[in-house]
Design a protein around this motif. Sequence first.
Motif, short mmCIF file in Angstrom:
data_model
loop_
_atom_site.label_atom_id
_atom_site.label_comp_id
_atom_site.label_asym_id
_atom_site.label_seq_id
_atom_site.Cartn_x
_atom_site.Cartn_y
_atom_site.Cartn_z
N LEU A 139 11.91 -13.23 -3.20
CA LEU A 139 13.08 -13.60 -3.98
C LEU A 139 13.75 -12.28 -4.37
O LEU A 139 13.19 -11.49 -5.14
CB LEU A 139 12.70 -14.39 -5.22
CG LEU A 139 13.86 -14.81 -6.13
CD1 LEU A 139 14.80 -15.77 -5.38
CD2 LEU A 139 13.36 -15.44 -7.41
N LEU A 140 14.93 -12.05 -3.83
CA LEU A 140 15.66 -10.81 -4.04
C LEU A 140 16.88 -11.07 -4.91
O LEU A 140 17.71 -11.91 -4.59
CB LEU A 140 16.12 -10.24 -2.69
CG LEU A 140 17.14 -9.09 -2.72
CD1 LEU A 140 16.53 -7.84 -3.33
CD2 LEU A 140 17.66 -8.81 -1.31
N TYR A 153 16.69 -16.08 -1.49
CA TYR A 153 15.29 -16.43 -1.18
C TYR A 153 15.07 -16.28 0.32
O TYR A 153 15.74 -16.91 1.13
CB TYR A 153 14.97 -17.86 -1.62
CG TYR A 153 13.64 -18.37 -1.11
CD1 TYR A 153 12.50 -17.55 -1.10
CD2 TYR A 153 13.50 -19.67 -0.64
CE1 TYR A 153 11.29 -18.01 -0.63
CE2 TYR A 153 12.29 -20.14 -0.17
CZ TYR A 153 11.18 -19.31 -0.16
OH TYR A 153 9.98 -19.78 0.32
N ILE A 154 14.11 -15.43 0.68
CA ILE A 154 13.73 -15.14 2.06
C ILE A 154 12.39 -15.82 2.30
O ILE A 154 11.38 -15.42 1.73
CB ILE A 154 13.64 -13.62 2.28
CG1 ILE A 154 14.99 -12.96 1.96
CG2 ILE A 154 13.18 -13.29 3.69
CD1 ILE A 154 14.88 -11.55 1.44
N ILE A 175 21.59 -17.81 -1.84
CA ILE A 175 21.45 -17.75 -0.38
C ILE A 175 20.00 -18.02 0.00
O ILE A 175 19.08 -17.42 -0.57
CB ILE A 175 21.88 -16.36 0.15
CG1 ILE A 175 23.33 -16.06 -0.25
CG2 ILE A 175 21.72 -16.30 1.67
CD1 ILE A 175 23.66 -14.60 -0.28
N LEU A 176 19.80 -18.90 0.95
CA LEU A 176 18.48 -19.18 1.53
C LEU A 176 18.46 -18.66 2.96
O LEU A 176 19.29 -19.07 3.78
CB LEU A 176 18.20 -20.68 1.51
CG LEU A 176 16.98 -21.18 2.28
CD1 LEU A 176 15.69 -20.65 1.67
CD2 LEU A 176 16.96 -22.71 2.35
N ILE A 177 17.55 -17.73 3.25
CA ILE A 177 17.36 -17.24 4.62
C ILE A 177 16.03 -17.81 5.10
O ILE A 177 14.95 -17.42 4.64
CB ILE A 177 17.34 -15.70 4.67
CG1 ILE A 177 18.65 -15.13 4.11
CG2 ILE A 177 17.11 -15.22 6.11
CD1 ILE A 177 18.68 -13.62 4.01
N GLU A 209 23.51 -22.27 -2.33
CA GLU A 209 24.93 -22.31 -2.00
C GLU A 209 25.17 -22.05 -0.52
O GLU A 209 26.13 -22.57 0.07
CB GLU A 209 25.67 -21.26 -2.83
CG GLU A 209 25.63 -21.51 -4.33
CD GLU A 209 26.22 -20.36 -5.12
OE1 GLU A 209 26.76 -19.42 -4.49
OE2 GLU A 209 26.15 -20.39 -6.36
N GLU A 210 24.32 -21.25 0.10
CA GLU A 210 24.48 -20.85 1.50
C GLU A 210 23.12 -20.87 2.17
O GLU A 210 22.12 -20.47 1.58
CB GLU A 210 25.08 -19.45 1.58
CG GLU A 210 25.30 -18.91 2.97
CD GLU A 210 26.72 -19.14 3.46
OE1 GLU A 210 26.89 -19.25 4.69
OE2 GLU A 210 27.64 -19.20 2.62
N VAL A 211 23.07 -21.36 3.42
CA VAL A 211 21.82 -21.38 4.19
C VAL A 211 22.03 -20.65 5.50
O VAL A 211 22.99 -20.92 6.23
CB VAL A 211 21.36 -22.83 4.47
CG1 VAL A 211 20.09 -22.83 5.31
CG2 VAL A 211 21.13 -23.58 3.16
#
Length: 240
Positions: A139-140, A153-154, A175-177, A209-211
Amino acid sequence: MELKFKFLGRSCWFIEVDKKFKIASNPSFNEKKGDKINIVGSTDEALKNIKLWLITECSPNNFDEEGAKVIEDDAKIIARKECGQFLRDKKNANIYFLDWFKKRELEIKGYRLIVEVIPTYRGGGFLSNPILGKANGYLLTIVDREGKAKRIYITGDTIYQENIIKTLIYYPINILIANIGHIKNSYFTGEKTMDLVMLNSFIRTLNPEEVITIFSKGESSRKELKKYIELIEIGEEKDI
């Protein structure tokens, strides 16, 4: 805060922060191991000005001796202790070996970076250990000079697991990576990583919000998976 994401292949990518510096993950460049990375050489511009590396695990598809060579001397590195075998020559780098639930706060060019290690879990066949504690998710949180923050979140290579959600549920995720994985077809030793159902579970519970979805396996598998989900392509850039 202006963030630009670029996928470099395998599980390697970078995020450029306000055109000032980059944060990257998983340099793995040895073509003799795993899938061909099919990306950039060690002198490519994409690998310059990376000030923080987040390495999820020491495995051919994530980090190797060739990948260690591209890390610039002034970069900060967060990894598991198993990765130390490839980092012995990094005399000037700031290297932090972190296990699950550990946290490190850093400062880079006036930005405050908070990195918390999130557990990863893997399911497998009859003889597989369902919890292999040898990989990190992250979690950055990036905080700029004005106090504005982005939280990323990576996942690393993981299945969906309630213990991960318990750690993240109180954080708003921008953002989810996510690493989409695969199943090796063996009842006894097959290893299972994230599939589409699990990805949807992450999205539903964390509501990012973003994937950004990463898949680095064979081209035929990629073509099949693209029928159901948008995948970022090697070399593709995306404003996030």
